[in-house]
Scaffold this motif. Structure first.
Motif: not given
Length: 380
Positions: A260-265
């Motif tokens: 479900g993550a929609d921004v990955i660092y």
């Protein structure tokens, strides 16, 4: 919260919703509402007061400096020039020394992922024996070798990035406040997430990369009490292949996106290309590290998903070190390259965080002032 705000507007016509979450280290008490840009439904914190960025303290200021007599040895970490990250930032520093200071000699050599300590020591020993001075070791993995070789060549100047354990008089540490820049990356991720669900991918689980993780987690949690964070590493401590394994970076990021993550660092060196590829494939957003990765040729195919990068200004540190050495005064260097001296920061290339720049700069000002203290150890 949005329904409450609409009801209030209908009744009074003038009320504005403001969040109530605060940073436990001393967040702002400003009553301005969070802006409606990006994933504002996720944001529960009050918007910090905007403030101008701190001025750089680069030692390059103050007249022409002649570095033509310096012969630089640049010992890269795993990945070398072209990693679109940490090593490229160091290379940018020596490239600038060539163009701005007249340095004519820069000899480069790169570590391999599985090389023995003796190989690192031999690399530095050969540089010193050939007359290179100064020698810049890029990465904490060189600490033992720098200590041994610098003791053998007391008249040669050494600098090491990301390690301050060596006390020899001819060794200068170049260390950073990675957690401070990563805090801003966490803020950006929370603001830009549509699902209030973000992710972190670290290359190797070491105290250094944990600083990136710590700041990211704290920044995201400071602006959102609802945020969900996936938090993974590619390899354990001691296995440095995590900095040079794009397929593994791709798989790990894809797994976080599937959750479900929609921004990955990422803080994974050359493995970050795999993270970007996964983000591109799934049409989610990504945050780069070290260099302004939006402008890096090796990840150009993924630039449209890169919203910002946490800038770890190894280029500034390397250039300032060479400049200070050319001027004969290393005391001008900061003990740590932090937000206050623009040693870390965030990139704006592509304009994808322009709408929250006042928010990011507000948190930057609070960190510089001491109103917010960023931990260098992850608080989960």
């Amino acid at each position: 919260m949005r329904g409450t705000a609409l009801a209030a507007v209908a009744m009074a016509g003038v009320l504005t919703l403001a969040g109530c979450a605060k940073d436990s280290s001393g967040g702002s008490s400003n009553n301005s509402a969070a802006p409606s840009s990006g994933g504002s439904d996720c944001v529960t914190a009050q918007k910090p007061p905007a403030a101008p960025a701190a001025a750089s303290s680069s030692t390059a200021a103050g007249g022409k400096v002649d570095g033509s007599k310096l012969k630089i040895g640049l010992a890269f970490d795993v990945g070398g020039r072209g990693d679109a990250s940490f090593n490229d930032a160091a290379a940018a520093g020596t490239d600038k020394a060539k163009s701005d200071l007249g340095v004519t000699t820069v000899n480069e050599s790169t570590a391999s992922a599985s090389e023995a300590e003796s190989a690192k020591q031999q690399r530095l020993d050969q540089m010193a024996a050939s007359g290179l001075n100064p020698i810049i070791a890029v990465g904490f993995a060189y600490a033992d070798s720098v200590k041994a070789v610098a003791a053998k060549y007391p008249n040669t100047k050494f600098a090491i990035v990301d390690d301050d354990s060596i006390t020899l008089p001819n060794v200068t540490p170049l260390v950073f406040a990675e957690e401070q820049g990563s805090f801003l990356a966490g803020v950006a991720a929370a603001y830009k997430s549509k699902s209030c669900h973000i992710g972190f991918v670290g290359g190797v689980n070491t105290p250094l990369i944990q600083k990136f993780e710590a700041g990211f987690l704290q920044g995201a949690k400071t602006v959102s009490s609802k945020i969900k964070i996936e938090d993974e590493y590619l390899t354990p401590a001691g296995d440095f292949s995590g900095f040079q394994d794009p397929p593994k970076g791709n798989a790990k990021a894809a797994a976080e996106i599937a959750k479900g993550a929609d921004v990955i660092y990422h803080a994974a060196g050359a493995s970050g290309k795999g993270v970007f590829d996964a983000a591109k494939a799934k049409n989610v957003l990504a945050i780069g590290v070290d260099s302004d990765q939006y402008n890096q040729k090796t990840v150009e195919a993924d630039k449209d998903v890169i919203i910002t990068s946490m800038l770890k200004r190894v280029d500034v540190a390397v250039f300032d070190y060479v400049t200070a050495l050319a001027k004969g005064d290393l005391t001008t260097l900061p003990k740590r390259f932090d937000l206050k001296v623009d040693g870390v920061g965030y990139a704006t290339s592509g304009g994808k965080v322009d709408d929250i720049k006042d928010v990011l700069d507000g948190y930057k000002a609070q960190i510089i002032s001491g109103a917010i203290t960023v931990s260098d150890k992850p608080q989960k």
